[in-house]
Write a protein that holds these residues in place. Structure first.
Motif, PDB file in Angstrom:
ATOM      1  N   HIS A  52       0.834  -1.198   0.000  1.00  0.00           N
ATOM      2  CA  HIS A  52       0.000   0.000   0.000  1.00  0.00           C
ATOM      3  C   HIS A  52       0.873   1.254   0.000  1.00  0.00           C
ATOM      4  CE1 HIS A  52      -3.106   2.644   2.242  1.00  0.00           C
ATOM      5  NE2 HIS A  52      -3.205   2.803   0.952  1.00  0.00           N
ATOM      6  N   ASP A 459      -6.971 -11.989  -6.079  1.00  0.00           N
ATOM      7  CA  ASP A 459      -7.355 -10.922  -5.161  1.00  0.00           C
ATOM      8  C   ASP A 459      -6.199  -9.944  -5.000  1.00  0.00           C
ATOM      9  OD1 ASP A 459      -5.550 -12.376  -3.831  1.00  0.00           O
ATOM     10  OD2 ASP A 459      -6.849 -12.982  -2.178  1.00  0.00           O
TER      11      ASP A 459
ATOM     12  N   HIS B  20     -13.033  14.720   1.250  1.00  0.00           N
ATOM     13  CA  HIS B  20     -13.117  13.978   2.507  1.00  0.00           C
ATOM     14  C   HIS B  20     -12.299  14.638   3.605  1.00  0.00           C
ATOM     15  CE1 HIS B  20     -15.702  10.587   1.822  1.00  0.00           C
ATOM     16  NE2 HIS B  20     -15.200  10.453   0.609  1.00  0.00           N
ATOM     17  N   GLU B  40     -11.537   6.841   6.941  1.00  0.00           N
ATOM     18  CA  GLU B  40     -11.734   5.403   6.822  1.00  0.00           C
ATOM     19  C   GLU B  40     -12.994   4.961   7.558  1.00  0.00           C
ATOM     20  OE1 GLU B  40      -8.154   3.228   7.515  1.00  0.00           O
ATOM     21  OE2 GLU B  40      -9.171   1.299   7.399  1.00  0.00           O
ATOM     22  N   THR B  43     -16.251   6.037   5.651  1.00  0.00           N
ATOM     23  CA  THR B  43     -16.467   5.367   4.369  1.00  0.00           C
ATOM     24  C   THR B  43     -16.449   3.859   4.524  1.00  0.00           C
ATOM     25  OG1 THR B  43     -14.110   5.400   3.871  1.00  0.00           O
ATOM     26  CG2 THR B  43     -15.413   7.254   3.062  1.00  0.00           C
ATOM     27  N   ASP B  44     -16.572   3.363   5.759  1.00  0.00           N
ATOM     28  CA  ASP B  44     -16.552   1.927   6.026  1.00  0.00           C
ATOM     29  C   ASP B  44     -15.303   1.265   5.456  1.00  0.00           C
ATOM     30  OD1 ASP B  44     -18.910   1.883   7.400  1.00  0.00           O
ATOM     31  OD2 ASP B  44     -20.109   1.669   5.568  1.00  0.00           O
ATOM     32  N   GLY B  45     -14.203   1.963   5.502  1.00  0.00           N
ATOM     33  CA  GLY B  45     -12.950   1.355   5.071  1.00  0.00           C
ATOM     34  C   GLY B  45     -12.713   1.367   3.576  1.00  0.00           C
ATOM     35  N   THR B  46     -13.651   1.925   2.791  1.00  0.00           N
ATOM     36  CA  THR B  46     -13.428   1.898   1.343  1.00  0.00           C
ATOM     37  C   THR B  46     -12.364   2.904   0.920  1.00  0.00           C
ATOM     38  OG1 THR B  46     -15.285   3.381   1.081  1.00  0.00           O
ATOM     39  CG2 THR B  46     -15.711   1.052   0.709  1.00  0.00           C
ATOM     40  N   ILE B  47     -12.224   3.999   1.663  1.00  0.00           N
ATOM     41  CA  ILE B  47     -11.134   4.928   1.351  1.00  0.00           C
ATOM     42  C   ILE B  47     -10.103   4.841   2.461  1.00  0.00           C
ATOM     43  CG2 ILE B  47     -10.454   7.325   0.969  1.00  0.00           C
ATOM     44  CD1 ILE B  47     -13.046   7.857  -0.286  1.00  0.00           C
ATOM     45  N   ARG B  48      -8.960   4.189   2.138  1.00  0.00           N
ATOM     46  CA  ARG B  48      -7.888   4.118   3.119  1.00  0.00           C
ATOM     47  C   ARG B  48      -6.746   4.943   2.551  1.00  0.00           C
ATOM     48  NH1 ARG B  48      -5.225  -1.483   4.430  1.00  0.00           N
ATOM     49  NH2 ARG B  48      -7.384  -2.147   4.322  1.00  0.00           N
TER      50      ARG B  48
END
Lengths: 897, 122
Positions: A52, A459, B20, B40, B43-48
């Protein structure tokens, strides 16, 4: 953890210095805070964070450089607007600007050479894609938790006895274990067996699991509707006729009717009330249709200490380790062995994780395939490096001109390296598509029950792996051409039109090294594929003892409730066999409890009359089968002496047995077996040997010779049996007719596993065949790539030596001599490669010894054949360019200089 | 000199990161890591957000005058002293309002064209 911060330190250096001064410290603190989060605590988590950070950091650095560039004095203020201008006014650092420039230039260069780009990208895509696909499978199966909650706590408890590590326990063993052990939150038991579903339009055979209530709970099943079993419902004495069905069966067979919960279905001739449905996300043993209480397991000896067929699963307490649970169970097993000497003598109990049990047999083949595909990737890299190198030589003038205009060596090398990395990134993108196809293919051909594992798919981790491999391959195959280009001598290159001799020779030498590497790696793969081929051939050549052609088999199980008396079972069998024999096209037919290679089997401890009584638990064991008259003739298993079982060997006649040659040789080495008597240690009935048959392989071609015994089915009627039919031709076409014949005796009797013996033989070779196909395909592609590689080098060498060849021919050399000269040069490379490759193969094939049969890892035949194949390919690859050289017109050749 | 001449409309549309970050700062002053965590969470973790994206955006937003370093900076002893706190400026708030209005108009348009799957709750 320190390593992550270190990596991030390197990433930070990519940023413009102004930005780094402004925000570097904060960003480091940010990463430290991230590292403190529990999700990044594991090594995998940390690796994910690094990926990441890499993606985020590199993208961010590029953006900051572009922004800094746009904000440089000439542009500042000119572009207000949506992206706010930036405050760092330092001149853009050269590194990034040149990188961007290099990348643009590289893309242009690659577009100018579409053929080269496409070939190289496809080669890399195959290598990267195949490696990533296999990484995906290995990652899921070996390194990811199973698909149950807290899967690390799930263990399997088995019996050990003598050398056997995993003997199934009996139901009372399970009860004792459950009562005496302290290591488990819960222990559950299951026994898989097919079920007959009747009372609907057509009878159907379902896949069933007889379980204790604890089993479903400890595996974390959550009912989709209704409920799971209560404790009492699955215990002896309080059992209730209840069933839990799978979502799959509910949709397929009961039309997803919500009213199924609470209604009754007929299984094995008995009514069960459906109390719940488990979702298809819960799976155990290849998708079970129905779960029933273990107490309904339909076997005469079912829940006694004699029936060793249970599978015990446990969930460890959180504070208990595998080792301490194992120690506790060993002690309990030893106590039980003393307490029940007649059944448990010599046994103990053993705990291992479910994951270990599942992947034990696949670990080696998976690593072999991973090794093979890595070799293939290395060969692909060498191939592309070769292509790059040849184009680098062709571009020497371009490089020289750029060098003359002031570009440094490092700058030129980096230009080529950038091209390589862009090429490999393209290969990586295509490779992801290959990985998608590869994973789908692998999942469909892997002969393993995958229901326990998380779904195998492409994945984030597989993507990250592919990205990493792409970058690494780009650097690996780009390094050599880059170094080569950086050494280009300015004067050499510009002084003569064709380029200087020294650079030329260095280039050819370097390409020679790549060709040798490719050929050597191909040899390792070819030897591996050769050994597996020989293994498969050896397995197929094994004499199974019977004739497999045009043999049809199928199975059925009579419901115990409907056929409770032995006489009823015998009558059914007699009528069924008569009906089957009347079917047109059937040459002969018989019944047998366990068809060879079907996976069914029965084993009994036995004693021989006149021999000293064996100690408890030490009695020899034989493979037992019950057969109808005509079985030996139908399956083509020859009788050596004595007679076949016949119609007179019924329940009232004296008990008889046919044994195999290994049995006879072992027990009566000096005399005839006929007339001798044996008994099973759990019975007082003496059986008289009336015939000796040849050995038949029961599990597969790799079986060791084992004592076998055949008993007439009328003297030991059992509700489960198989049919074997010898057809005049096209056995599988008879399947429906034979099934109809059985239905003429009982309309409600499901018949399943209608298979030919040939397909059973193929099944036993299945996993070996898959391994061979994979390694074989990799080896073929490797050979092709290596052949192309040597062809390319030789063509290039011939083109470079046109002048020399012209001189030689002008001085009187014949075409044949030129041909020998060129081919000889190519074969010298091949000889080098053979030396290295064979040595490497000899060192690595030992790793695959567990997968071989009938050949040693240093099999001389394979090691002799592979060099011949390789030399043939190399000779052909050299011959084509050599022939062109030998046909040169000396005048034309000389004029070209 | 620059930011005062800019009107909120000049910044639109905002990138998701900038939007954001402004939303996160609407609740009060925050340091960088807390901003990323807040984003995070909502957005329920969708944008980290990684450090590169976050501080790149912060840098441009400071330069554009949308946010500024808060006076709480480098303050409290229990905090990592490298952490700076950020605060939304008046311009930042106006930009956020304009962007939100713009998005609301987009949603209204979508609803009028029946593109939204779920009807508006009463």
């Amino acid at each position: 953890m320190r390593a992550v911060e270190h990596v991030f330190g390197l990433i930070l250096r990519l940023y413009p210095s102004g930005f780094r001064r402004q925000y570097g410290d904060e960003m480091r603190s940010f990463v430290q805070a991230r590292l403190g989060e529990p999700r990044y605590a594991s090594p995998w988590g940390a690796l994910g964070l690094v990926c990441h950070l890499l993606v985020d950091g590199i993208a961010g650095a590029v953006r900051e450089h572009l922004v800094a560039f746009a904000a440089s004095p000439s542009t500042t203020g000119a572009i207000p607007g949506r992206r706010a201008p930036v405050s760092h006014n330092e001149p853009p650092e050269e590194l990034m600007a040149t990188l961007v420039h290099d990348a643009r230039y590289a893309v242009r260069t690659l577009r100018r050479r579409p053929a080269f780009t496409i070939v190289a990208a496809i080669t890399l895509a195959l290598g990267i894609g195949a490696t990533s696909a296999i990484f995906g499978v290995i990652d899921t199966m070996l390194f990811r938790p199973l698909r149950y909650p807290a899967p690390d706590q799930i263990v399997v408890v088995s019996m050990t006895r003598g050398g056997s590590l995993r003997e199934p326990p009996a139901y009372p063993d399970f009860l004792d274990w459950r009562e005496q052990s302290r290591s488990f939150q819960s222990l559950g038991v299951t026994r898989s067996q097919s079920l007959n579903l009747t009372g609907r339009e057509t009878p159907e055979r379902l896949s069933g699991n007889f379980v204790s209530a604890s089993l479903l709970r400890l595996l974390g099943a959550e009912p989709l509707a209704g409920r799971l079993f209560t404790f009492a419902e699955t215990e002896v004495g309080t059992a209730a006729p209840v069933a839990v069905i799978s979502e799959g069966l509910w949709r397929r067979r009961f039309g997803a009717e919500p009213t199924i919960v609470g209604s009754t279905i007929v299984l094995n001739g008995q009514q069960f009330t459906v109390v719940g449905i488990v979702p298809s996300t819960f799976a155990f043993f290849g998708g079970t249709d129905v779960y029933l209480p273990i107490t309904y397991y339909p076997n005469n000896a079912g829940l006694t200490r004699k029936d060793h067929s249970m599978f015990v699963v446990g969930r460890l307490r959180p504070d208990v380790t595998l080792a301490s649970a194992d120690a506790e169970m060993r002690a309990i097993g030893a106590r039980l062995a003393e307490q029940f000497p007649s059944e448990n003598a010599g046994s103990a109990a053993h705990v291992e994780s479910l994951h270990t049990l599942l992947v034990g047999d696949v670990r080696a083949p998976l690593y072999i395939v991973m090794g093979a595909v890595t070799l293939l990737l290395a060969i692909a890299c060498a191939n592309v490096a070769n292509l790059q190198l040849s184009s680098a030589m062709a571009r020497r003038r371009e490089m020289s001109v750029r060098s003359a205009l002031g570009a440094g060596r490092w700058r030129l090398a980096r230009q080529l390296l950038t091209e390589s990395v862009i090429l490999s990134a393209l290969g990586g993108l295509l490779g992801v598509a290959v990985a998608y196809a590869g994973v789908a293919l692998l999942v469909s051909i892997i002969p393993i029950d995958l229901t326990f594992f998380s779904p195998i798919r492409v994945d984030g981790r597989v993507m990250a792996f592919a990205a990493l491999v792409s970058i690494l391959t780009g650097i690996v195959f780009g390094l050599a051409p880059a170094i080569h280009a950086s050494r280009t001598n300015l004067n050499d290159a510009l002084s003569t039109r064709t380029g200087g001799l020294s650079a030329r020779i260095r280039g050819v030498e370097m390409r020679g090294v790549f060709v040798i590497a490719q050929l050597a790696l191909s040899i390792v793969l070819l030897v591996g594929a050769g050994l597996l081929t020989r293994t498969l051939v050896k397995l197929q050549q094994v004499d199974l003892g019977f004739d497999t052609s045009n043999l049809l088999t199928m199975e059925f199980r009579l419901p115990a409730t409907k056929y409770s008396q032995p006489q009823q079972v015998s009558d059914f069998f007699t009528r069924a066999i008569a009906e089957i024999r009347a079917v047109p096209g059937v040459r002969s037919a018989a019944l047998v409890r366990a068809v060879p290679l079907s996976g069914n089997s029965d084993a009994r401890a036995y004693a021989v009359a006149g021999a000293p009584e064996p100690d408890k638990g030490q009695a020899p064991v034989l493979q037992l089968n019950t057969v109808s008259p005509g079985y030996f003739k139908t399956i083509g298993l020859a009788l050596v002496t004595g007679r076949d079982v016949n119609e007179h060997d019924d329940a009232d006649a004296p008990p008889v047995v046919v044994v195999n040659e290994t049995f006879a040789r072992r027990e009566w080495p000096n005399g005839s077996a006929i007339g001798q008597r044996i008994r099973f240690v759990d019975s007082d009935r003496w059986l008289t040997v009336v015939g000796v048959a040849r050995d038949a392989k029961h599990f597969g071609p790799a079986d060791q010779p084992t004592p076998q015994a055949y008993i007439p089915f009328m003297q030991m009627p059992q509700i489960f049996t198989s049919v074997v039919v010898r057809a005049n031709r096209d056995a599988i076409a008879l399947g429906p007719l034979v099934r109809e014949a059985i239905w003429r005796v009982d309309r409600d009797q499901p018949v399943w596993k209608i298979r030919t013996m040939d397909s059973l033989v193929a099944n036993t070779l299945g996993s070996k065949r898959v391994l061979l196909v994979l390694v074989g395909v990799f080896a073929s592609v490797a050979l092709l790539l290596a052949g192309v590689g040597i062809f390319g080098v030789m063509s290039f060498a011939v083109a470079q030596r046109t002048h020399e060849v012209g001189v030689r021919m002008a001085l009187g050399a014949s075409g044949g001599e030129v041909l020998r000269l060129i081919v000889g040069q190519g074969l010298r490379l091949t000889a080098f490669a053979l030396l290295i490759g064979l040595a490497a193969a000899a060192g690595t094939t030992r790793l695959m010894a567990s997968q071989l049969f009938g050949v040693t890892p240093s099999d001389p035949v394979t090691f002799a054949l592979v060099p011949i194949v390789l030399c043939a390919v190399a000779a052909l690859a050299c011959y084509l360019p050599a022939r062109r050289a030998s046909r040169l017109d000396p005048l034309t050749a000389l004029r070209r200089e | 000199m620059r930011s005062r001449e800019l009107r909120p409309a000049d910044f639109l549309p905002l990138t998701p990161a900038v939007l954001h970050i402004l939303l996160a700062l609407a609740d009060g002053d925050q340091h960088g890591y807390a901003i990323a965590q807040a984003i995070e969470a909502v957005t329920d973790g969708t944008i980290r957000m990684g450090p590169g994206t976050l501080y790149g955006s912060i840098g441009r937003m400071v330069a554009g005058g949308l946010i500024e370093e808060s006076s709480r900076s480098r303050g409290r002893s229990d905090d990592d002293e490298r952490r700076r706190f950020y605060r939304m400026t008046a311009l930042g708030r106006r930009v956020l309002e304009s962007e939100t209005e713009r998005l609301a108009r987009v949603v209204a348009l979508a609803r009028a064209k029946n593109v939204l799957r779920r009807p508006e709750p009463a």
